[in-house]
Design a protein around this motif. Sequence first.
Motif, PDB file in Angstrom:
ATOM      1  N   ALA A 278       0.579   3.749  -2.838  1.00  0.00           N
ATOM      2  CA  ALA A 278       1.844   3.618  -3.558  1.00  0.00           C
ATOM      3  C   ALA A 278       1.696   4.271  -4.920  1.00  0.00           C
ATOM      4  CB  ALA A 278       2.241   2.151  -3.707  1.00  0.00           C
TER       5      ALA A 278
ATOM      6  N   LEU B 121       3.327  -5.972  -3.312  1.00  0.00           N
ATOM      7  CA  LEU B 121       2.563  -4.996  -2.522  1.00  0.00           C
ATOM      8  C   LEU B 121       1.115  -5.414  -2.316  1.00  0.00           C
ATOM      9  CD1 LEU B 121       3.814  -1.640  -4.132  1.00  0.00           C
ATOM     10  CD2 LEU B 121       4.721  -2.848  -2.129  1.00  0.00           C
TER      11      LEU B 121
ATOM     12  N   ARG C 172      -3.442   3.309   2.501  1.00  0.00           N
ATOM     13  CA  ARG C 172      -2.096   2.855   2.173  1.00  0.00           C
ATOM     14  C   ARG C 172      -1.894   3.065   0.669  1.00  0.00           C
ATOM     15  NH1 ARG C 172      -2.424  -3.160   4.291  1.00  0.00           N
ATOM     16  NH2 ARG C 172      -4.368  -2.941   3.086  1.00  0.00           N
TER      17      ARG C 172
ATOM     18  N   LYS D 214      -0.839  -5.174   0.944  1.00  0.00           N
ATOM     19  CA  LYS D 214      -0.173  -4.168   1.769  1.00  0.00           C
ATOM     20  C   LYS D 214      -0.522  -2.748   1.331  1.00  0.00           C
ATOM     21  CE  LYS D 214       3.851  -7.232   2.220  1.00  0.00           C
ATOM     22  NZ  LYS D 214       5.299  -7.374   1.967  1.00  0.00           N
ATOM     23  N   VAL D 215      -1.311  -2.622   0.258  1.00  0.00           N
ATOM     24  CA  VAL D 215      -1.614  -1.315  -0.313  1.00  0.00           C
ATOM     25  C   VAL D 215      -3.099  -1.257  -0.663  1.00  0.00           C
ATOM     26  CG1 VAL D 215      -1.078  -2.028  -2.671  1.00  0.00           C
ATOM     27  CG2 VAL D 215      -0.849   0.375  -2.030  1.00  0.00           C
TER      28      VAL D 215
ATOM     29  N   VAL E 288       5.196   2.195   0.279  1.00  0.00           N
ATOM     30  CA  VAL E 288       3.816   2.436   0.687  1.00  0.00           C
ATOM     31  C   VAL E 288       3.796   3.503   1.770  1.00  0.00           C
ATOM     32  CG1 VAL E 288       1.712   1.422   1.631  1.00  0.00           C
ATOM     33  CG2 VAL E 288       3.196   0.049   0.140  1.00  0.00           C
TER      34      VAL E 288
END
Length: 507
Positions: free
Chosen positions: A358, A395, A356, A398-399, A349
């Motif tokens: 990816a 993820l 954020r 977190k993304v 990431v």
Amino acid sequence: MAGPGLLERTPSTKRPPVRSWLKVKVRALLNLRRLLALLLVFAATLFGGYLALVSFHDEDRLSVGEIRMSIDPGHKGALDVYVPLVDWGARFEAIRAPLRVKVDLQTIDRTVAQSLAEGKSLDVQQVRREARDALANYLRKLIALVVAAALVLGLLVAFAIRSRVPRLRWTSLLAIVTSLGIGVALVVLIPPRGEISDPQYYAHGPDIPRALEAVEAARRTSGVLDQELDAQLVGLARLVVAPGRRRSLADQPVITVASDLHNNTVGLGVLERLSNGGPVFFVGDLTDRGSQLETSLVRRSAHSGKPFVFVTGNHDSDYLARALAGEGAIVLTRTGRMREDGTTDKRLVHTIEGLRVAGYDDPYERRSAESFKDRYDSVPDPVEQDKFTGWLMPLIGKVDVVMVHEPALIAPALQILKDKPPQQPLVFLVGHTHKADLQKQPGVTVINGGSVGAGGTGNLSEPTALGIARFVFTLKPSFQPLAADLVSINPGTGSSSARRERLDPTG
């Protein structure tokens, strides 16, 4: 010796009488004449109706201004509301006939504009009634005129060719029946049916994103003047003035989303203009094979946005990815950001423009070591889908944005997220299909901008619009998608259209 009687009885070959053959020929010519006469009357009737259809227009005055109504045949059925002054409008696909009912706002009442600027409200119900009555009155006049014009021209031709073959009563009856048939077809097919919704914004040049921004950026002292074309205004639209009801999109961060250039460098110019120096997220298939020659053609794409973020597609290659990384592009893979030598930083990431992000490189990208041969599989198999799902799940949370070229690759993951929506918004950027698309489910948005290369240089036989998307979001107080604009540009004429979808909960 044989006598005269015997000679008279000698057999001989018989020929058909000349008179019978002439009768057959005359009958055939008469039948052909009848058919041609009927076809001529039929064609004249249709032509008379068509002339009236394309030439008749009407003006009417509403409390908000003056409108002009007309018909433009030969298109996919739609209701167009257009403002010539600023060269933009909205299109509703609510008409079944292959034509567009055009409503052009010619003038705006100065008193109304001034009252809106001073914070006064607009009587939307009154505008609805006026617009409904104006359009209904125009359509009644139009249908009556078309039927009359068709009948008159059909009868004129019938009288001009009148003879006993065919008789006048048959040709005139054909003109009457055809005219009435045209009228019935117009009554059934032209008036908008059902709910008029999902407007498609358009312009006659490539600047539709600016028009969309102008709509959102309109302001007045007490807050936001939010103008939109609403589904409830029968046949037209309604003007809604609701200050402060929605979050304004003015001055919010925007990224340009593109994919599937396929070596069509004309699309690079469009991409550069629309991104206007802002960030570009490119979701694969810059090229057809990713070879050295193709890479040299599209290398400049790395500078089309600041920054230029890229994941490979099945028509790209490892060679292309390394070259773009060397040009300063942010090339994302399933193992992190790629360096010029092909290695990655192992960070899944990355924070880009406050997002954020990816990216997942395409499992079927081509390899320079294999002479860029085709490794394409029409549908990712379950093994590849499971690999992506296993990569994605850790993820979640977190993304904010995930870039992946092939929509079919993410299908199982979307189903999992549908059953268990993420707590924080998640946006997928995809490509591959060459068709603009927007999918929404709780907590998840999937944006496909179409093909910025209009299908590419190898797809000239299939008409494909040049497609691109713009994604509007906010980072305050946290990441929240606000809107997506799906922009389509005709590569032949330059005319453009865009559909805006609000993504925020209050939209």
